[in-house]
Enzyme design. Sequence first.
Site, PDB file in Angstrom:
ATOM      1  N   GLY A  69       0.831  -1.199   0.000  1.00 39.25           N
ATOM      2  CA  GLY A  69       0.000   0.000   0.000  1.00 39.25           C
ATOM      3  C   GLY A  69       0.861   1.242   0.000  1.00 39.25           C
ATOM      4  O   GLY A  69       2.079   1.182   0.194  1.00 39.25           O
ATOM      5  N   GLY A  74       4.362   7.553   2.450  1.00 38.48           N
ATOM      6  CA  GLY A  74       5.294   6.783   1.660  1.00 38.48           C
ATOM      7  C   GLY A  74       4.662   5.483   1.197  1.00 38.48           C
ATOM      8  O   GLY A  74       3.456   5.424   0.967  1.00 38.48           O
ATOM      9  N   ASP A 191      -1.539   9.946  16.879  1.00 39.03           N
ATOM     10  CA  ASP A 191      -2.325   9.706  15.661  1.00 39.03           C
ATOM     11  C   ASP A 191      -3.073   8.375  15.758  1.00 39.03           C
ATOM     12  O   ASP A 191      -3.124   7.607  14.801  1.00 39.03           O
ATOM     13  CB  ASP A 191      -1.427   9.726  14.421  1.00 39.03           C
TER      14      ASP A 191
END
Length: 338
Positions: A69, A74, A191
């Site tokens: 993915g 990145g 996050d």
Amino acid sequence: MPSPIPVSRLLPRDVYLSVDLGTCSSPLTKFSHGSSLQVPAQRLYDKVSSRHWSAVIHWEQLRAVEPVGSGGFGSVYKAEYFGETVALKKVKKCTKNKLASWQSFWAELNAAHLRHANIVRVIAATTGVPEVFGDESSIGTILMEFVGSRSLQQLIYGDAEQLAEDRWLRYSSDIAHGLSFLHAHRIVHLDIKPANVLVSSEDVCKIADFGCSLKLDGTCEVSATSPRMSHVCGTYTHRAPELLKGEAVSPKADIFAFGITLWQLLTREPPYSGDRQHVLYAVVAHNLRPSIQQHHVFRSERGRLCGTLLGRCWAGEARCRPSAQELLPHLEQLSALT
């Protein structure tokens, strides 16, 4: 180029205290055939299952690199390293803010020396990439344990399979255990969201993607004006009010994000709709939170208790939220209900 980062920031204390590391002008220096960081020779050939991560990647041991993915951070690949399946992450260079890109890369390694069942394990990392593996947009490579290609985001929104009560309770407990361990080591993820929680083939949740993380000082807080905050990003739907207001960062920011994630597990719906700026303003100014009253899942005894716990997790004041360690008995209580 950013100022050199001390080796003590990168390697576990029990490694760097006993090692003559030699000259190293900056860990950000690029070499064509390996990392500029140096580690003890006896550790260079440790197996993939070693307790410590390595600052050297043995590129000749990489096999069968397949894309898994990609995104703004990145690209991720599945590969074999010393005969074991691993995940290879090439961190992307941001042309608009190169310093933030480097800070994000090193933030990925904040938990590299830690080992826990609910945290994705880092095996090795380097800023030096051979031409056959690298490209101009990559600033570094991280090898991690291969958990799988499924994230909690895909399970919540993309799969038709059921998320029964015992399953979402187990998932939420996995995340809370991972956060408790991170916070005990003064690391804040910043996050936490379903997309950053991977689900293994054994159906175990593991926290991933530490590019926004911070290693806190002894005060367990970092000022919003700290230079270390320049790379902090996160997802607006899961950001705590104090972060939106530019106040100090603490582990309680992760608890807020955990609450939003748990709500998503329960409802399988997006937490907010509408314009991003409107949501950001309403979360701070009007205490906007995902709806509990409109969902039948919160009408059972377990659901009502869960709704109460959510209210504590996403309290406007960070000090009013439970710690990750305090979450665990509450989740156990929910699991015990029949």
